[in-house]
Design a protein around this motif. Structure first.
Motif, PDB file in Angstrom:
ATOM      1  N   LEU A   5      -0.423   1.350  -4.399  1.00 37.50           N
ATOM      2  CA  LEU A   5      -0.002   0.668  -3.113  1.00 37.50           C
ATOM      3  C   LEU A   5      -0.968  -0.119  -2.494  1.00 37.50           C
ATOM      4  O   LEU A   5      -1.939  -0.066  -2.261  1.00 37.50           O
ATOM      5  N   VAL A   6      -0.733  -1.865  -2.714  1.00 35.35           N
ATOM      6  CA  VAL A   6      -1.417  -2.569  -2.090  1.00 35.35           C
ATOM      7  C   VAL A   6      -1.361  -3.052  -0.498  1.00 35.35           C
ATOM      8  O   VAL A   6      -0.216  -3.321  -0.173  1.00 35.35           O
ATOM      9  N   VAL A   7      -2.194  -2.835   0.029  1.00 38.86           N
ATOM     10  CA  VAL A   7      -2.561  -3.155   1.311  1.00 38.86           C
ATOM     11  C   VAL A   7      -2.486  -4.360   1.985  1.00 38.86           C
ATOM     12  O   VAL A   7      -3.138  -5.121   1.217  1.00 38.86           O
ATOM     13  N   PRO A   8      -1.521  -4.938   2.495  1.00 34.90           N
ATOM     14  CA  PRO A   8      -1.744  -6.416   3.048  1.00 34.90           C
ATOM     15  C   PRO A   8      -2.875  -7.065   3.446  1.00 34.90           C
ATOM     16  O   PRO A   8      -3.670  -6.131   3.981  1.00 34.90           O
ATOM     17  N   GLU A   9      -3.191  -8.176   3.430  1.00 35.90           N
ATOM     18  CA  GLU A   9      -4.405  -8.617   4.026  1.00 35.90           C
ATOM     19  C   GLU A   9      -4.664  -8.411   5.384  1.00 35.90           C
ATOM     20  O   GLU A   9      -5.662  -8.327   5.810  1.00 35.90           O
ATOM     21  N   ASP A  14       2.895  -5.556  11.488  1.00 30.04           N
ATOM     22  CA  ASP A  14       3.840  -6.108  10.601  1.00 30.04           C
ATOM     23  C   ASP A  14       3.236  -5.638   8.890  1.00 30.04           C
ATOM     24  O   ASP A  14       4.013  -5.284   8.211  1.00 30.04           O
ATOM     25  N   GLY A  15       1.891  -5.615   8.787  1.00 29.17           N
ATOM     26  CA  GLY A  15       1.240  -5.043   7.745  1.00 29.17           C
ATOM     27  C   GLY A  15       1.395  -3.715   7.361  1.00 29.17           C
ATOM     28  O   GLY A  15       1.735  -3.187   6.267  1.00 29.17           O
ATOM     29  N   LEU A  19       3.432  -1.832   4.281  1.00 30.83           N
ATOM     30  CA  LEU A  19       2.799  -0.640   3.366  1.00 30.83           C
ATOM     31  C   LEU A  19       3.718   0.584   3.425  1.00 30.83           C
ATOM     32  O   LEU A  19       4.030   1.033   2.481  1.00 30.83           O
ATOM     33  N   VAL A  20       4.434   0.741   4.538  1.00 31.00           N
ATOM     34  CA  VAL A  20       5.544   1.824   4.581  1.00 31.00           C
ATOM     35  C   VAL A  20       6.455   1.568   3.599  1.00 31.00           C
ATOM     36  O   VAL A  20       7.121   2.201   2.820  1.00 31.00           O
ATOM     37  N   LEU A 278      14.952   1.181   8.878  1.00 37.82           N
ATOM     38  CA  LEU A 278      13.712   0.833   8.228  1.00 37.82           C
ATOM     39  C   LEU A 278      13.633   2.038   7.210  1.00 37.82           C
ATOM     40  O   LEU A 278      14.129   3.166   7.213  1.00 37.82           O
ATOM     41  N   PRO A 279      12.409   1.781   6.425  1.00 41.29           N
ATOM     42  CA  PRO A 279      11.997   2.684   5.472  1.00 41.29           C
ATOM     43  C   PRO A 279      11.671   3.891   6.154  1.00 41.29           C
ATOM     44  O   PRO A 279      10.801   3.800   7.048  1.00 41.29           O
TER      45      PRO A 279
END
Lengths: 303, 209
Positions: A5-9, A14-15, A19-20, A278-279
């Motif tokens: 899983l790539v974590v947003p910058e 929102d990031g 990720l979720v 939402l997820p």
């Protein structure tokens, strides 16, 4: 098989949501959380990493692997805010745990685990001086406002102890909220991966709602109507009180739980008030944003 | 509480209990903390063995949150305001700052109960009191203590209406009936809390609902 899983910058509200979304679609086998490209984190984002790791471990029984941020600045911030101290029990990490050189960082409140009412007391006892400095001096809040801030902290932390059925964390920080209002704000983040609002309220209230019972109705019942899992008629006033106080201060509150999020939103922000579908993510995730103080209508403005 | 409440006696009650609510904790947060404070106050009331007025002193309290305000103030007022109360007890708050007032007013509004508070040496009635009830309380508070006829004359009321208003204030625990005819505001009890008053008096039957 290990999934990545790539974590947003930008690991903010929102990031964390992005990720979720990735996490929800993953198979919940061994996970590698790749945070190497992270260039900025908010308290909500940091707690989100702890929550995601804990939720993953609960599901798979294995500690996920965490690739640490390449950015020295971010790594240093994570050290100062005590992320690594807490993450070492949740993640496998390549690097040695770095302990902050000094106990106190510039944060309003470093990440603090909340397991009991004593922890809530400790948070309130410890935050007062720094709250006076940051809220009072930098954001212009009057002295009673600093105490109201402690009340908010106390109530959101108690929400974990009383309703989550699991450990949680709290952190608070002042920083420039540039994308939205371009000025300094204080942000409180509180998270747990417990039973969530729907789970907490189900036994006492689900039947009354029938088919309408959902994460959204559970959140609305708790946040707007002060509904609680306890039969004690005095329960449920904390979240209502937080909503009123933050509204008075023109701030934002968002509460995410399960598949829903509700929010109290001032005119300077465009967060949706209710989001469903939402997820799914366990527990409750709360963010409170307090802008620079401006006296409520009818209150004299200081020169 | 670790230091016992100062105890005095006064007209209208058998004892006036001066209680610092910050003896156990300086920050009144969380429900268990509130319970501990309330239990200590209830013990003092039990030990007073008669009608009492508890002066809850918040002057050394840093923070009070909604949960603690509910556990201490709301539960005390509800317990001793109910017909099945364990003892005749009245409550007044003092030393309450602007920051304390928000959570306290919130729980009073939530439960629709009233509390007499001493703010900057002035008395005030907190909670959701309708205008006419608030006026009645203001009038009795101004008089301090009043015979029914005096109160009726002051407010321009029929005697029976004056009795009804005074009994309503007693039922709401914001006034005390000293006898069938004489009523006191809670601050007036405090004013009479002087040595040598001879142990005070028991509440009259009109005050026991």
């Amino acid at each position: 098989m290990t999934e990545v899983l790539v974590v947003p910058e930008t690991l903010n509200h929102d990031g964390f949501e992005a990720l979720v979304s990735e996490w929800s679609a993953a198979q919940k086998s061994k996970l590698l959380i790749d945070a190497r490209r992270v260039g900025w984190v908010s308290p909500y984002g940091v707690l989100g990493l702890l929550a995601l790791g804990t939720a993953s471990r609960k599901l798979s029984g294995e500690r996920p692997w965490l690739e640490l941020p390449d950015s020295r600045e971010v790594a240093s911030y994570l050290t100062r805010i005590r992320f690594f101290e807490l993450a070492q029990d949740i993640y496998e990490m390549g690097a040695k745990v770095r302990k902050p050189r000094q106990r106190v960082s510039e944060a309003l409140l470093e990440i603090t685990p909340i397991r009991s009412h004593q922890d809530v007391h400790a948070v309130v006892d410890s935050v007062r001086e720094r709250a006076a400095l940051i809220l009072g001096k930098r954001l212009g809040y009057p002295p009673p406002g600093v105490l109201h801030f402690s009340v908010i902290l106390s109530e959101v932390c108690q929400n974990i102890v009383e309703h989550a059925g699991a450990e949680g964390w709290v952190a608070a920080q002042a920083y420039k909220w540039s994308p939205k209002i371009g000025r300094e704000v204080v942000v409180i983040a509180v998270m747990d991966v417990g039973m969530g609002f729907r789970g907490s309220l189900a036994r006492e209230h689900a039947q009354r709602y029938g088919d309408r019972w959902s994460d959204v109705t559970a959140l609305e019942a708790a946040f707007f109507s002060g509904v609680s899992r306890y039969r004690d008629p005095g329960r449920g006033q904390g979240l209502k009180g937080i909503r009123k106080q933050v509204t008075r201060w023109n701030g934002i509150v968002t509460i995410r739980s399960g598949t829903a999020q509700i929010a109290v939103v001032p005119d300077w922000d465009d967060t949706e008030q209710v989001i469903s579908r939402l997820p799914d993510f366990p527990g409750a995730q709360i963010q409170i944003v307090l802008p620079k103080y401006s006296p409520p209508t009818g209150e004299p403005r200081e020169r | 509480m670790t230091d016992p409440a100062k105890r005095g006696s006064a007209r209208g009650v058998d004892a006036v209990l001066h209680t610092s609510v910050a003896t156990l904790f300086s920050n009144l947060v969380t429900r268990p903390t509130g319970r501990a404070v309330r239990v200590a106050i209830e013990r003092q009331i039990r030990e007073a063995r008669g009608a009492s007025l508890s002066i809850l002193d918040f002057s050394k309290v840093g923070v009070i949150d909604y949960s603690c305000a509910d556990e201490v103030i709301a539960k005390l007022l509800l317990t001793y305001g109910s017909p099945s109360r364990p003892a005749q007890a009245y409550f007044m708050a003092k030393g309450v700052s602007e920051a304390h007032r928000g959570p306290i007013e919130a729980v009073l509004n939530h439960h629709r109960i009233l509390l007499v508070a001493l703010e900057h040496e002035r008395t005030a009635l907190w909670g959701p009191a309708p205008v006419r009830l608030r006026r009645a309380w203001d009038d009795l508070d101004r008089l301090g203590q009043a015979l029914v006829d005096e109160f009726a004359f002051n407010r321009g009321l029929q005697r029976s209406t004056a009795v009804a208003w005074l009994r309503r204030l007693v039922r709401l625990r914001v006034a005390v009936a000293d006898t069938e005819e004489r009523f006191l505001s809670l601050p007036a009890i405090l004013d009479s809390d002087l040595a040598g008053r001879g142990g005070g008096r028991s509440l009259g039957s009109a005050g026991t609902d």
